[in-house]
Design a protein around this motif. Structure first.
Motif, short mmCIF file in Angstrom:
data_model
loop_
_atom_site.label_atom_id
_atom_site.label_comp_id
_atom_site.label_asym_id
_atom_site.label_seq_id
_atom_site.Cartn_x
_atom_site.Cartn_y
_atom_site.Cartn_z
N MET A 1 0.83 -1.19 0.00
CA MET A 1 0.00 0.00 0.00
C MET A 1 0.86 1.24 0.00
SD MET A 1 -1.76 1.68 3.20
CE MET A 1 -1.43 3.40 3.02
N SER A 2 0.34 2.33 -0.55
CA SER A 2 1.16 3.52 -0.61
C SER A 2 0.32 4.75 -0.43
CB SER A 2 1.85 3.56 -1.95
OG SER A 2 2.28 4.84 -2.22
N THR A 195 5.42 -8.31 3.82
CA THR A 195 6.57 -8.11 2.92
C THR A 195 7.83 -7.90 3.74
OG1 THR A 195 5.11 -7.22 1.24
CG2 THR A 195 7.46 -6.72 0.99
N GLN A 222 16.26 2.77 2.54
CA GLN A 222 15.60 3.86 1.81
C GLN A 222 14.10 3.62 1.83
OE1 GLN A 222 15.30 4.11 -2.51
NE2 GLN A 222 15.81 6.27 -2.46
N PHE A 224 10.35 4.64 4.29
CA PHE A 224 9.83 4.32 5.61
C PHE A 224 8.32 4.15 5.54
CE2 PHE A 224 9.53 4.49 10.24
CZ PHE A 224 10.72 3.90 10.62
N GLY A 225 7.86 3.48 4.48
CA GLY A 225 6.43 3.22 4.32
C GLY A 225 6.09 1.84 4.83
N ASN A 226 5.18 1.17 4.15
CA ASN A 226 4.75 -0.16 4.59
C ASN A 226 5.94 -1.10 4.71
OD1 ASN A 226 4.08 -3.07 3.58
ND2 ASN A 226 2.27 -2.36 4.65
N VAL A 227 6.78 -1.13 3.69
CA VAL A 227 7.90 -2.08 3.71
C VAL A 227 9.04 -1.57 4.60
CG1 VAL A 227 9.56 -3.35 2.31
CG2 VAL A 227 7.28 -2.89 1.40
N ASP A 247 12.96 9.11 3.78
CA ASP A 247 11.67 9.05 3.11
C ASP A 247 11.71 10.11 2.01
OD1 ASP A 247 11.16 11.50 4.28
OD2 ASP A 247 9.78 10.71 5.78
N VAL A 248 10.56 10.41 1.42
CA VAL A 248 10.57 11.30 0.27
C VAL A 248 11.12 12.69 0.62
CG1 VAL A 248 8.17 12.05 0.61
CG2 VAL A 248 9.15 12.04 -1.70
N ALA A 299 13.94 0.36 -0.16
CA ALA A 299 12.56 -0.07 0.13
C ALA A 299 11.58 1.03 -0.26
CB ALA A 299 12.42 -0.43 1.61
N ALA A 300 11.90 1.72 -1.38
CA ALA A 300 11.00 2.80 -1.80
C ALA A 300 10.69 2.72 -3.29
CB ALA A 300 11.61 4.14 -1.44
N ALA A 323 12.40 -3.10 -2.32
CA ALA A 323 11.56 -2.44 -3.33
C ALA A 323 11.55 -3.29 -4.59
CB ALA A 323 12.10 -1.05 -3.63
N ASN A 324 10.64 -2.98 -5.51
CA ASN A 324 10.65 -3.65 -6.82
C ASN A 324 11.62 -2.96 -7.75
OD1 ASN A 324 8.76 -5.76 -6.50
ND2 ASN A 324 7.08 -4.29 -6.58
N ASN A 349 11.16 -9.76 -1.53
CA ASN A 349 9.92 -9.04 -1.18
C ASN A 349 8.67 -9.85 -1.51
OD1 ASN A 349 9.09 -8.47 -3.85
ND2 ASN A 349 10.06 -6.45 -3.87
P1 NAD Z 1 4.84 3.12 0.66
O1 NAD Z 1 4.19 4.12 -0.23
O2 NAD Z 1 4.11 2.62 1.85
O3 NAD Z 1 6.23 3.71 1.14
C1 NAD Z 1 7.14 4.28 0.27
C2 NAD Z 1 8.17 5.03 1.08
O4 NAD Z 1 9.19 5.49 0.20
C3 NAD Z 1 7.62 6.25 1.80
O5 NAD Z 1 8.23 6.33 3.08
C4 NAD Z 1 8.10 7.40 0.93
O6 NAD Z 1 8.25 8.62 1.65
C5 NAD Z 1 9.45 6.85 0.50
N1 NAD Z 1 10.03 7.53 -0.67
C6 NAD Z 1 9.40 7.97 -1.80
N2 NAD Z 1 10.29 8.59 -2.59
C7 NAD Z 1 11.48 8.55 -1.95
C8 NAD Z 1 12.78 9.03 -2.26
N3 NAD Z 1 13.02 9.71 -3.37
N4 NAD Z 1 13.79 8.81 -1.37
C9 NAD Z 1 13.55 8.14 -0.22
N5 NAD Z 1 12.35 7.65 0.12
C10 NAD Z 1 11.33 7.86 -0.74
O7 NAD Z 1 5.26 1.90 -0.31
P2 NAD Z 1 5.60 0.41 0.13
O8 NAD Z 1 4.36 -0.40 0.09
O9 NAD Z 1 6.43 0.43 1.35
O10 NAD Z 1 6.48 -0.07 -1.12
C11 NAD Z 1 7.85 0.26 -1.21
C12 NAD Z 1 8.48 -0.56 -2.33
O11 NAD Z 1 8.30 -1.94 -2.06
C13 NAD Z 1 7.88 -0.34 -3.72
O12 NAD Z 1 8.92 -0.52 -4.65
C14 NAD Z 1 6.88 -1.47 -3.84
O13 NAD Z 1 6.62 -1.79 -5.19
C15 NAD Z 1 7.66 -2.58 -3.14
N6 NAD Z 1 6.84 -3.67 -2.64
C16 NAD Z 1 5.85 -3.45 -1.73
C17 NAD Z 1 5.11 -4.54 -1.25
C18 NAD Z 1 4.06 -4.34 -0.20
O14 NAD Z 1 3.49 -5.36 0.26
N7 NAD Z 1 3.78 -3.14 0.23
C19 NAD Z 1 5.34 -5.82 -1.74
C20 NAD Z 1 6.38 -6.01 -2.66
C21 NAD Z 1 7.11 -4.93 -3.10
#
Ligand code: NAD
Length: 421
Positions: A1-2, A195, A222, A224-227, A247-248, A299-300, A323-324, A349
């Motif tokens: 989720m994002s 994940t 890198q 600090f979201g869900n992953v 984070d971003v 992880a972003a 991250a992907n 992941n």
């Molecule tokens: P999220 O939106 O919950 O978190 C993303 C984080 O990345 C946020 O903290 C955001 O501030 C940060 N971010 C954005 N741009 C940035 C930058 N330029 N520099 C540093 N940080 C930055 O997303 P998520 O669910 O944690 O997913 C992260 C990655 O993991 C993605 O590549 C996603 O495809 C992959 N992924 C997620 C899952 C899942 O279950 N959530 C599963 C497999 C892969």
């Protein structure tokens, strides 16, 4: 989720997936016709998504659902709401889902969906209307034994609940048509942190086989979201020292280890910028890559470890792709030459899709599992996949990515062959 959809260069994601394909296909001497079959998507559906906005205008968004390969089972993959979610990006991500589900041996194929919309610019009513309109346009190709969506960037458990409701209007109550649902609608315990939990299980197993041991080791993350957020939390609980996160809006560094529980509350629960937390030095996002550590964990975003980062100055023992597609092929090559292993995304992941599979099983059986049961099964599945990859890495002297992809390709090719292709 994002909640913060980042700007992912879609063409780059597609290119990364293709280049890696050829290297692994050569390793297993995959016949030419099979390469053609496995590169192309099984089905691409493009839809226009009309939505009545709050000011009574009708806005029309472009949406995609791409089913890359379903030889091993119904296709599975998230739905992304992001302005840059075009056909190239969605196809690259759908393809990765095929390899990921095959590598961790789930009875699924790969798919992905996307709507070109910025969810941050929608009211809650508009957000729901986009979801329902998109679901209704693609519902003909969805189903528990056809194609099962899940959350991705810009979508979440609430969006999955709307998809369930919209689909069930036509087909009757069908919880197994979508995963990542709220617990009260048939979601699985442990799905939110799955994940990150899977990444940690892979790291623990790697630490069992090689240096460094997890407890006391230094971690840089890198995102600090869900992953990234859950990863920092779980690693801290395991005794690792998380020395820097971003984070971003920027990042934070503390050589002695950041105090993760209050940082998790601040940045993950309260959604405040990491850099506003006291207890470390503020750093710019680009500075993250060169901080000395044992584990470097993107992880972003996709494509972030690239030739613009000074790769010779990366000072880590392992790169863990939470991250992907965070590593470009050029960067991958440099890291290989430098002897830094890269644990690939579609292995480490995969915890999210593994627990999505458990959710689907629980829905079909109408029998919920305990959190302990979920985590035990997750550990078994992801470490079995890890062990298979490690064996090939050691036998053939190839990179972790090549080995993982070769195993996945072999499994999908075998299923295609047995089905008569
Ligand atoms: P999220 O939106 O919950 O978190 C993303 C984080 O990345 C946020 O903290 C955001 O501030 C940060 N971010 C954005 N741009 C940035 C930058 N330029 N520099 C540093 N940080 C930055 O997303 P998520 O669910 O944690 O997913 C992260 C990655 O993991 C993605 O590549 C996603 O495809 C992959 N992924 C997620 C899952 C899942 O279950 N959530 C599963 C497999 C892969």
């Amino acid at each position: 989720m994002s909640s913060t959809p980042p700007a992912t260069p879609s063409m780059r994601t597609g290119a990364i997936v293709k280049n890696q394909f050829d290297i692994a296909a050569d390793l297993i001497e995959l016949p030419e016709y099979m390469r053609t079959l496995l590169k192309a998507p099984f089905r691409t559906v493009t839809v226009e998504v009309p939505v009545r906005m709050d000011d009574d205008r009708i806005e029309v968004y472009r949406g995609y659902r791409i089913q890359h390969n379903g030889a091993r089972g119904p296709t599975k993959g998230g739905i992304r709401f992001h302005p840059h979610a075009d056909e190239h990006e969605v196809l690259g991500l759908a393809t990765t889902m095929t390899w990921k589900t095959a590598l961790v041996d789930l009875p699924f194929g790969g798919a992905k969906g996307g709507v070109q919309v910025d969810p941050r610019k929608l009211s809650k009513r508009e957000y729901e209307a986009v979801t329902r309109s998109f679901t209704s346009r693609i519902s003909i190709i969805l189903g528990p034994y056809r194609d099962i969506p899940a959350p991705d960037m810009g979508t979440n458990a609430q969006v999955m609940a709307w998809i369930l409701d919209e689909f069930s209007k036509r087909a009757g109550y069908t919880p197994a048509v979508v995963t990542g649902k709220p617990i009260s609608l048939g979601g699985s315990l442990g799905r939110e942190e799955a994940t990150a939990q899977g990444v940690v299980y892979c790291m623990e197993t790697f630490a069992r086989d090689y240096d460094p041991p997890l407890a006391g080791s230094k971690v840089v993350i890198q995102g600090f979201g869900n992953v990234g957020g859950h990863l920092a939390r779980i690693l801290h609980e395991k005794g690792a020292k998380v020395v820097a996160v971003t984070d971003v809006d920027g990042g934070l560094h503390n050589e002695n280890g950041l105090d993760i529980p209050p940082l998790f509350q601040h940045a993950y629960v309260e959604r405040k910028p990491v850099s506003e937390f006291a207890g470390g030095d503020a750093i710019a996002n680009e500075a993250l890559w060169h901080i000395p550590c044992d584990w470097l964990i993107p992880a972003a975003l996709g494509g972030v470890i690239n030739k613009e980062v000074d790769l010779q100055r990366l000072d880590c023992k392992v790169v863990v792709e939470a991250a992907n597609s965070p590593t470009t092929p050029i960067a991958d090559k440099v890291l290989e030459e430098r002897g830094i292993p890269v644990l690939p995304d579609f292995l480490v992941n995969a915890g999210g899709v593994i627990v999505s599979y458990f959710e689907w099983v629980q829905n079909l059986q109408q029998h919920p599992w305990s959190l302990d049961h979920v985590n035990r099964e997750l550990h078994a599945k992801i470490t079995r996949a890890y062990d298979t990859v490690r064996t090939l890495v050691e036998e053939r002297g190839v990179s972790w990515r090549t080995a993982a992809l070769a195993i996945a390709l072999q499994r999908v090719a075998e299923a295609e062959q047995l089905r008569g292709h």
